[in-house]
Design an enzyme around this catalytic site. Structure first.
Site, mmCIF file in Angstrom:
data_model
loop_
_atom_site.group_PDB
_atom_site.id
_atom_site.type_symbol
_atom_site.label_atom_id
_atom_site.label_comp_id
_atom_site.label_asym_id
_atom_site.label_seq_id
_atom_site.Cartn_x
_atom_site.Cartn_y
_atom_site.Cartn_z
ATOM 1 N N ASP A 49 4.388 -0.111 -2.447
ATOM 2 C CA ASP A 49 4.140 0.782 -1.311
ATOM 3 C C ASP A 49 3.092 0.176 -0.375
ATOM 4 O O ASP A 49 2.803 0.734 0.689
ATOM 5 C CB ASP A 49 3.767 2.196 -1.762
ATOM 6 C CG ASP A 49 2.474 2.248 -2.560
ATOM 7 O OD1 ASP A 49 1.944 1.179 -2.924
ATOM 8 O OD2 ASP A 49 1.989 3.372 -2.826
ATOM 9 N N SER A 50 2.567 -1.003 -0.751
ATOM 10 C CA SER A 50 1.744 -1.775 0.190
ATOM 11 C C SER A 50 2.530 -2.053 1.463
ATOM 12 O O SER A 50 1.946 -2.399 2.489
ATOM 13 C CB SER A 50 1.287 -3.087 -0.452
ATOM 14 O OG SER A 50 2.383 -3.799 -0.998
ATOM 15 N N ASP A 88 7.971 0.852 -6.155
ATOM 16 C CA ASP A 88 6.883 1.833 -6.262
ATOM 17 C C ASP A 88 7.349 3.241 -5.922
ATOM 18 O O ASP A 88 8.100 3.436 -4.955
ATOM 19 C CB ASP A 88 5.770 1.479 -5.261
ATOM 20 C CG ASP A 88 4.663 0.661 -5.892
ATOM 21 O OD1 ASP A 88 4.657 0.487 -7.127
ATOM 22 O OD2 ASP A 88 3.794 0.192 -5.137
ATOM 23 N N LYS A 118 7.414 1.945 -10.502
ATOM 24 C CA LYS A 118 5.991 1.849 -10.836
ATOM 25 C C LYS A 118 5.282 3.064 -10.261
ATOM 26 O O LYS A 118 5.619 3.530 -9.174
ATOM 27 C CB LYS A 118 5.371 0.564 -10.269
ATOM 28 C CG LYS A 118 3.854 0.473 -10.476
ATOM 29 C CD LYS A 118 3.310 -0.916 -10.197
ATOM 30 C CE LYS A 118 3.083 -1.216 -8.744
ATOM 31 N NZ LYS A 118 2.120 -0.314 -8.069
ATOM 32 N N GLU A 187 -5.265 -3.536 -11.237
ATOM 33 C CA GLU A 187 -5.683 -3.984 -9.899
ATOM 34 C C GLU A 187 -7.183 -3.825 -9.713
ATOM 35 O O GLU A 187 -7.780 -2.815 -10.123
ATOM 36 C CB GLU A 187 -4.941 -3.175 -8.820
ATOM 37 C CG GLU A 187 -5.389 -3.561 -7.408
ATOM 38 C CD GLU A 187 -4.526 -3.000 -6.290
ATOM 39 O OE1 GLU A 187 -3.515 -2.344 -6.574
ATOM 40 O OE2 GLU A 187 -4.885 -3.249 -5.114
#
Ligand code: KIV
Length: 276
Positions: A49-50, A88, A118, A187
């Site tokens: 989703d970045s 995501d 994810k 992360e």
């Protein structure tokens, strides 16, 4: 025929079997051409989703919608054949309840053809992960710096320096692994915590700004390609400066147009039907 129709992809159980073995290489990709280029070289493509920040210029990942993830996920699946593809679940599409998560993850799996989803969170997401896995959906967890919680965390700083927080992150990772997550992205978490998680869980950990001790690594594709402008996160390595090359190509093209150097004779159509 799309690439996916003759695919023989790395499977999720194969990735789980890589725990402690050859490191797992993961890159994000959001579009068909980039998926095609990275696919032969990585073990997993993450449609993160970045993309909200990287592709759409949003200031966080929070506005990303399920429809956006599905559109990009489908493009990546259709343009890859080797790497496992994980998509995501975006903010707000799974946190309310296991049933909401199943509805969202079910759409993502069915409409993209991806291999797994994810989602972000520790202990609080364990029940949801168990619910999805029991119903046939492979889930990758994501702990540490979880960008969908940026407003609770107060920014994008590395996590786990405070021992209490380190313990919470570790316990969260153990809980989601026990719930059935097939892997865990760690992360922005100090090296010692990432190492402890990697040693504590039986599934592969995939680090980003985490530790060389993780079972694999993931980076955002634009960061390695030099497409992030002046934003050069410490956690990434810039392998090529495509940003400068694209700017130079645009500058030369514009100069050619203005000087009547483009189009050339080879770029225009004649009477002959053989010219394309
Ligand atoms: O959205 C994303 O790209 C991610 C990676 C940074 C792990 O979650």
């Amino acid at each position: 025929m799309s690439v996916a129709q003759h695919s023989s992809r790395i499977t999720i159980p194969e990735l789980v079997g890589r725990k402690g073995g050859e490191p797992i290489a993961v890159l994000t990709a959001y579009t068909a051409p980039v998926a095609r280029l990275v696919d032969p070289h990585v073990d997993m493509i993450l449609v993160g989703d970045s993309l909200g920040m990287v592709i759409y210029g949003m200031s966080s990942t929070l506005p990303v919608t399920l429809d956006m993830m599905i559109a990009h996920g489908r493009a990546v699946v259709n343009s890859s054949a080797h790497a496992a593809v994980t998509v995501d679940l975006p903010f707000g599409s799974y946190q309310a309840s296991p049933a909401q998560a199943f509805a969202s993850a079910g759409r993502v799996m069915a409409e993209t053809g991806c291999d797994a989803v994810k989602l972000e969170g520790g202990t609080e997401m364990a029940e949801t992960i168990a619910f999805l896995v029991a119903r046939g959906i492979p889930v990758m967890g994501h702990v540490g710096l979880i960008p969908q919680s940026v407003h609770v965390l107060g920014g994008y700083k590395a996590r786990g320096r405070d021992p209490k927080e380190a313990k919470k992150i570790l316990e969260g990772a153990i809980a989601i692994a026990a719930a059935g997550a097939f892997g865990i992205v760690i992360e922005g978490t100090i090296d010692a915590v990432s190492r402890e998680i990697t040693a504590a869980v039986a599934v592969p950990t995939i680090g980003i700004g985490a530790s060389a001790a993780c079972d694999g690594q993931v980076l955002v594709i634009d960061d390695i390609l030099g497409l992030s402008g002046d934003f050069k996160p410490k956690l990434a390595r810039r392998y090529v400066d495509l940003g400068s090359q694209i700017a130079e190509a645009a500058r030369t093209y514009a100069a050619d147009v203005k000087a009547h150097r483009f189009p050339g004779p080879e770029n225009v159509y004649g009477l002959s039907k053989t010219s394309t």
